[in-house]
Design an enzyme around this catalytic site. Sequence first.
Site, PDB file in Angstrom:
ATOM      1  N   ASP A  51       0.819  -1.213   0.000  1.00 47.56           N
ATOM      2  CA  ASP A  51       0.000   0.000   0.000  1.00 47.56           C
ATOM      3  C   ASP A  51       0.857   1.270   0.000  1.00 47.56           C
ATOM      4  O   ASP A  51       2.033   1.254   0.379  1.00 47.56           O
ATOM      5  CB  ASP A  51      -0.863   0.038   1.271  1.00 47.56           C
ATOM      6  CG  ASP A  51      -1.949  -1.015   1.279  1.00 47.56           C
ATOM      7  OD1 ASP A  51      -1.952  -1.873   0.382  1.00 47.56           O
ATOM      8  OD2 ASP A  51      -2.785  -0.986   2.192  1.00 47.56           O
TER       9      ASP A  51
ATOM     10  N   HIS B 181       3.680  -2.330   2.997  1.00 47.80           N
ATOM     11  CA  HIS B 181       3.668  -0.983   2.417  1.00 47.80           C
ATOM     12  C   HIS B 181       4.950  -0.762   1.619  1.00 47.80           C
ATOM     13  O   HIS B 181       6.047  -1.011   2.135  1.00 47.80           O
ATOM     14  CB  HIS B 181       3.548   0.062   3.533  1.00 47.80           C
ATOM     15  CG  HIS B 181       2.238  -0.013   4.259  1.00 47.80           C
ATOM     16  ND1 HIS B 181       1.976  -0.985   5.196  1.00 47.80           N
ATOM     17  CD2 HIS B 181       1.105   0.733   4.153  1.00 47.80           C
ATOM     18  CE1 HIS B 181       0.729  -0.821   5.645  1.00 47.80           C
ATOM     19  NE2 HIS B 181       0.184   0.211   5.029  1.00 47.80           N
TER      20      HIS B 181
HETATM   21 ZN   LIG Z   1      -2.525   3.200   3.290  1.00 49.89          ZN
END
Ligand SMILES: [Zn+2]
Length: 252
Positions: free
Chosen positions: A55, A203
């Site tokens: 992400d 992430h």
């Molecule tokens: Zn996020």
Amino acid sequence: MSQHAVRLCLCLLCFILLSGFASSPVRKDRMYYEQRGEIVWEVPMNHKMLALTFDDGPNPKTTNMILDLLKKYEAKATFFVVGKRVERFPEVVEREVKEGHEVANHTYNHVYFSSNVSMDTMEKEIMDAQKQIKQITGHASTWLRPPGGYYNERLIQVAQHHGFKVVLWSWHQDTKDWKKPGVSYIVNKVLKNTKNGDIVLMHDHVSNSTQTVEALKTILPELKKRGYQFVTVSELISEKKKEVMSQPNTKR
Ligand SMILES: [Zn+2]
């Protein structure tokens, strides 16, 4: 009290009692949304497959490092990108697509859809990001991951209206890499909990951190050695559909 007032009171009492009994509140929790197929947390299956998801990117430094590692271990992943960063670093997203990864929607400004966010704002955030994704990838993503995993009934309505499905992550695969917990924490979180059909949350953009990149240097070879195949969210879901079709008794 007049006869008329007594009748009115009784009517009000009946209304309150009846409405209370007739519509016991529905708990809109994970089970509710999962059973309705409106939100995906994971995709339990027979095959040794899992979906790595990244992400908040793209980030020209760390996303490219992750892409190098994915290539080295023949892994495919899904990148939930932030629209305004796609606008800044389109070449990174172009590389993701070129190398067979999936690009999906993580809103334009990374807004948390908490209870005070209007449906109009949600819609604008999602569709602005979608415009950026479409421009780079040439097609629309159907997966949406709301920042922070915040969801509510209004988000589901907006998502459905535009043909999205909300994709979150396996609770046992939340690496918390965004808060830089240490490389070994991330590695252990994934390796000690791996199950078929997991959706792993990572992430590719964490400011001033390469912990995720370092963790992948252990996670990828180890899971590959254990026989796992790293696929996109679309591939994971379509594999599950194939399993269900071929084995009518498979858990849906
Ligand atoms: Zn996020």
